[in-house]
Design a protein around this motif. Structure first.
Motif, PDB file in Angstrom:
ATOM      1  N   TYR A  26      -4.287 -24.870  15.996  1.00 26.69           N
ATOM      2  CA  TYR A  26      -4.594 -23.517  15.537  1.00 26.69           C
ATOM      3  C   TYR A  26      -4.828 -22.663  16.786  1.00 26.69           C
ATOM      4  O   TYR A  26      -5.619 -23.034  17.663  1.00 26.69           O
ATOM      5  CB  TYR A  26      -5.830 -23.512  14.654  1.00 26.69           C
ATOM      6  CG  TYR A  26      -5.676 -24.302  13.376  1.00 26.69           C
ATOM      7  CD1 TYR A  26      -5.436 -23.659  12.160  1.00 26.69           C
ATOM      8  CD2 TYR A  26      -5.763 -25.694  13.369  1.00 26.69           C
ATOM      9  CE1 TYR A  26      -5.298 -24.376  10.979  1.00 26.69           C
ATOM     10  CE2 TYR A  26      -5.614 -26.426  12.195  1.00 26.69           C
ATOM     11  CZ  TYR A  26      -5.389 -25.764  11.010  1.00 26.69           C
ATOM     12  OH  TYR A  26      -5.249 -26.484   9.846  1.00 26.69           O
ATOM     13  N   SER A  34      -4.542 -12.249  14.396  1.00 23.11           N
ATOM     14  CA  SER A  34      -4.004 -13.344  13.587  1.00 23.11           C
ATOM     15  C   SER A  34      -4.368 -14.694  14.168  1.00 23.11           C
ATOM     16  O   SER A  34      -4.754 -14.810  15.342  1.00 23.11           O
ATOM     17  CB  SER A  34      -2.475 -13.234  13.488  1.00 23.11           C
ATOM     18  OG  SER A  34      -2.083 -11.980  12.976  1.00 23.11           O
ATOM     19  N   ARG A  37      -0.769 -21.460  13.197  1.00 26.01           N
ATOM     20  CA  ARG A  37      -0.904 -22.903  13.004  1.00 26.01           C
ATOM     21  C   ARG A  37       0.446 -23.591  13.237  1.00 26.01           C
ATOM     22  O   ARG A  37       1.457 -23.190  12.677  1.00 26.01           O
ATOM     23  CB  ARG A  37      -1.392 -23.182  11.582  1.00 26.01           C
ATOM     24  CG  ARG A  37      -1.551 -24.655  11.211  1.00 26.01           C
ATOM     25  CD  ARG A  37      -1.960 -24.743   9.749  1.00 26.01           C
ATOM     26  NE  ARG A  37      -2.159 -26.105   9.289  1.00 26.01           N
ATOM     27  CZ  ARG A  37      -2.416 -26.439   8.019  1.00 26.01           C
ATOM     28  NH1 ARG A  37      -2.530 -25.487   7.102  1.00 26.01           N
ATOM     29  NH2 ARG A  37      -2.587 -27.697   7.668  1.00 26.01           N
ATOM     30  N   ASN A  46       2.088 -21.898   9.438  1.00 24.83           N
ATOM     31  CA  ASN A  46       1.707 -20.647   8.785  1.00 24.83           C
ATOM     32  C   ASN A  46       0.803 -19.852   9.717  1.00 24.83           C
ATOM     33  O   ASN A  46       0.445 -20.318  10.810  1.00 24.83           O
ATOM     34  CB  ASN A  46       1.020 -20.879   7.432  1.00 24.83           C
ATOM     35  CG  ASN A  46      -0.215 -21.773   7.532  1.00 24.83           C
ATOM     36  OD1 ASN A  46      -0.834 -21.903   8.586  1.00 24.83           O
ATOM     37  ND2 ASN A  46      -0.587 -22.396   6.426  1.00 24.83           N
ATOM     38  N   LEU A  48      -2.601 -16.837   9.623  1.00 17.79           N
ATOM     39  CA  LEU A  48      -3.593 -16.072   8.871  1.00 17.79           C
ATOM     40  C   LEU A  48      -3.546 -14.640   9.373  1.00 17.79           C
ATOM     41  O   LEU A  48      -3.823 -14.372  10.544  1.00 17.79           O
ATOM     42  CB  LEU A  48      -4.986 -16.671   9.087  1.00 17.79           C
ATOM     43  CG  LEU A  48      -6.133 -16.010   8.322  1.00 17.79           C
ATOM     44  CD1 LEU A  48      -5.976 -16.235   6.814  1.00 17.79           C
ATOM     45  CD2 LEU A  48      -7.478 -16.554   8.798  1.00 17.79           C
ATOM     46  N   HIS A  49      -3.146 -13.722   8.494  1.00 13.16           N
ATOM     47  CA  HIS A  49      -3.081 -12.292   8.811  1.00 13.16           C
ATOM     48  C   HIS A  49      -3.982 -11.559   7.824  1.00 13.16           C
ATOM     49  O   HIS A  49      -3.551 -11.217   6.725  1.00 13.16           O
ATOM     50  CB  HIS A  49      -1.662 -11.754   8.691  1.00 13.16           C
ATOM     51  CG  HIS A  49      -0.633 -12.456   9.515  1.00 13.16           C
ATOM     52  ND1 HIS A  49      -0.619 -12.416  10.891  1.00 13.16           N
ATOM     53  CD2 HIS A  49       0.421 -13.214   9.152  1.00 13.16           C
ATOM     54  CE1 HIS A  49       0.416 -13.119  11.342  1.00 13.16           C
ATOM     55  NE2 HIS A  49       1.054 -13.618  10.302  1.00 13.16           N
ATOM     56  N   LYS A  50      -5.219 -11.344   8.175  1.00 10.29           N
ATOM     57  CA  LYS A  50      -6.159 -10.702   7.247  1.00 10.29           C
ATOM     58  C   LYS A  50      -6.923  -9.569   7.921  1.00 10.29           C
ATOM     59  O   LYS A  50      -8.033  -9.237   7.488  1.00 10.29           O
ATOM     60  CB  LYS A  50      -7.143 -11.743   6.702  1.00 10.29           C
ATOM     61  CG  LYS A  50      -6.524 -12.824   5.826  1.00 10.29           C
ATOM     62  CD  LYS A  50      -6.133 -12.310   4.451  1.00 10.29           C
ATOM     63  CE  LYS A  50      -5.649 -13.439   3.568  1.00 10.29           C
ATOM     64  NZ  LYS A  50      -5.296 -12.967   2.215  1.00 10.29           N
ATOM     65  N   TYR A  86     -11.737 -19.069   5.102  1.00  9.61           N
ATOM     66  CA  TYR A  86     -10.439 -18.992   4.440  1.00  9.61           C
ATOM     67  C   TYR A  86      -9.879 -20.395   4.228  1.00  9.61           C
ATOM     68  O   TYR A  86     -10.165 -21.322   4.987  1.00  9.61           O
ATOM     69  CB  TYR A  86      -9.445 -18.184   5.297  1.00  9.61           C
ATOM     70  CG  TYR A  86      -9.887 -16.773   5.582  1.00  9.61           C
ATOM     71  CD1 TYR A  86      -9.478 -15.715   4.770  1.00  9.61           C
ATOM     72  CD2 TYR A  86     -10.726 -16.486   6.661  1.00  9.61           C
ATOM     73  CE1 TYR A  86      -9.884 -14.413   5.029  1.00  9.61           C
ATOM     74  CE2 TYR A  86     -11.134 -15.183   6.921  1.00  9.61           C
ATOM     75  CZ  TYR A  86     -10.712 -14.155   6.103  1.00  9.61           C
ATOM     76  OH  TYR A  86     -11.133 -12.861   6.362  1.00  9.61           O
ATOM     77  N   ASN A  90      -3.340 -21.902   2.449  1.00  5.51           N
ATOM     78  CA  ASN A  90      -2.698 -20.723   1.856  1.00  5.51           C
ATOM     79  C   ASN A  90      -3.294 -19.397   2.327  1.00  5.51           C
ATOM     80  O   ASN A  90      -2.824 -18.325   1.924  1.00  5.51           O
ATOM     81  CB  ASN A  90      -2.744 -20.798   0.323  1.00  5.51           C
ATOM     82  CG  ASN A  90      -4.170 -20.876  -0.228  1.00  5.51           C
ATOM     83  OD1 ASN A  90      -5.103 -20.313   0.325  1.00  5.51           O
ATOM     84  ND2 ASN A  90      -4.339 -21.600  -1.341  1.00  5.51           N
ATOM     85  N   GLY A  91      -4.330 -19.456   3.168  1.00  2.01           N
ATOM     86  CA  GLY A  91      -4.900 -18.238   3.735  1.00  2.01           C
ATOM     87  C   GLY A  91      -5.778 -17.444   2.805  1.00  2.01           C
ATOM     88  O   GLY A  91      -6.242 -16.349   3.160  1.00  2.01           O
ATOM     89  N   SER A  92      -6.064 -17.964   1.625  1.00  2.00           N
ATOM     90  CA  SER A  92      -6.885 -17.212   0.678  1.00  2.00           C
ATOM     91  C   SER A  92      -8.338 -17.151   1.143  1.00  2.00           C
ATOM     92  O   SER A  92      -8.859 -18.100   1.725  1.00  2.00           O
ATOM     93  CB  SER A  92      -6.804 -17.835  -0.713  1.00  2.00           C
ATOM     94  OG  SER A  92      -7.317 -19.155  -0.702  1.00  2.00           O
TER      95      SER A  92
END
Length: 308
Positions: A26, A34, A37, A46, A48-50, A86, A90-92
């Motif tokens: 990571y 961001s 991974r 994937n 993580l874009h939050k 998160y 799935n980044g949720s």
């Protein structure tokens, strides 16, 4: 050596931290937007874009870590006064832990308690999983606070927090959750915490420049078998490996690929990265772990280099 895949979805800037967890890497970068991974072959999995100011979003990734909790992989991010959690797959957004003060660095413990670096009058805090303070330690002194990619260095059953670039640290014992002060070495040539504080009191914010005329411990990295010290001796940089058989030192160049080992966080290995120019300058034989020649272009993502 692990060449990281390069696509439009995972173009990396300057790397600030690499966390190895469950065979995956990571990676955060300087823009703080961001988290990327990659698997053990360097393939992009994937990201993580939050970034944002809405529910479940973060303003900036100040620090991050990855944990397995109840059989699920979670990404934890420090974001001003919050820790935001998160789902790693799935980044949720799952939930957050909020504090009435700023947090900069953190480490979640096996007990579910959390070690923090804060902006409070006591720099270090231990909290429960709801964010309630259990203990505090270390009177706030500017030269003792130096943010590092890996702020709490694991050593046996302890986490070590170095006091700036001094020879001293605060050790947190994971077994009884107590704080204790210690020293890395009895070598008197390295800056003590008292000498570092005196430099700051006399030189102000120029104290770092003054320290380069002396000897100090810049960073500490540990694995199960050895402790690695990055030290400065009057402007010359050295990497020293210390284990049960003694110690061996090697001189380093500023900006070389070995200077990147401070960004890696792995309990089983030493992690570095090298961009195209660093690879060219190193003269390394560019092969992956299967012996296959690695071909890289100037705009490609860096390669990870891992020593076990």
């Amino acid at each position: 050596m692990i060449p990281l895949e390069t696509t439009d979805d995972c173009l990396l800037g300057a790397i600030t931290k690499i966390k190895k967890h469950k065979g995956h890497y990571y990676i955060s970068t300087t823009d703080g937007k961001s988290l990327y991974r990659f698997n053990e072959q360097g393939q992009f999995i994937n990201a993580l874009h939050k970034q944002g100011q809405g529910p479940g979003e973060y303003i900036r990734i100040e620090d991050f870590d990855v944990y397995e909790i109840d059989g699920k992989q979670e990404i934890w991010i420090s974001d001003n006064k919050n820790l935001k959690i998160y789902d790693a797959d799935n980044g949720s957004f799952k939930h957050q832990i909020s504090f009435p003060f700023f947090i900069y660095k953190f480490r979640r413990l096996e007990s579910s308690h959390i070690l923090l670096v804060t902006n409070k009058d006591k720099t270090l805090a231990l909290t429960d999983e709801q964010g309630n303070i259990l203990k505090e330690e270390l009177k706030k002194e500017i030269p003792y606070i130096m943010f590092r990619p890996v702020q709490f260095v694991r050593h046996n059953n302890q986490y070590l927090f170095q006091l700036g670039i001094s020879n001293s640290f605060i050790a947190f014992d994971r077994s009884d959750e107590t704080f204790k002060e210690g020293m890395y070495t009895n070598e008197a040539s390295f800056l003590s915490k008292e000498q570092l504080l005196e430099l700051f009191n006399t030189q102000g914010m120029e104290y770092i420049a003054a320290a380069y005329k002396q000897s100090f411990i810049d960073n500490v990295i540990t694995t199960g078998k050895a402790t690695w010290l990055i030290t400065n001796h009057k402007g010359a940089l050295f990497l020293t490996r210390c284990d049960k058989d003694g110690q061996v030192s090697t001189r380093m160049q500023y900006g070389s690929l070995f200077s990147t080992l401070i960004v890696g966080d792995s309990e089983e290995s030493i992690l570095l990265y090298a961009d195209f120019e660093q690879l060219e300058e190193s003269g390394l034989n560019l092969q992956d772990k299967n012996g296959k020649t690695i071909e890289r272009e100037i705009d490609d993502n860096p390669c990870l280099i891992e020593f076990f």
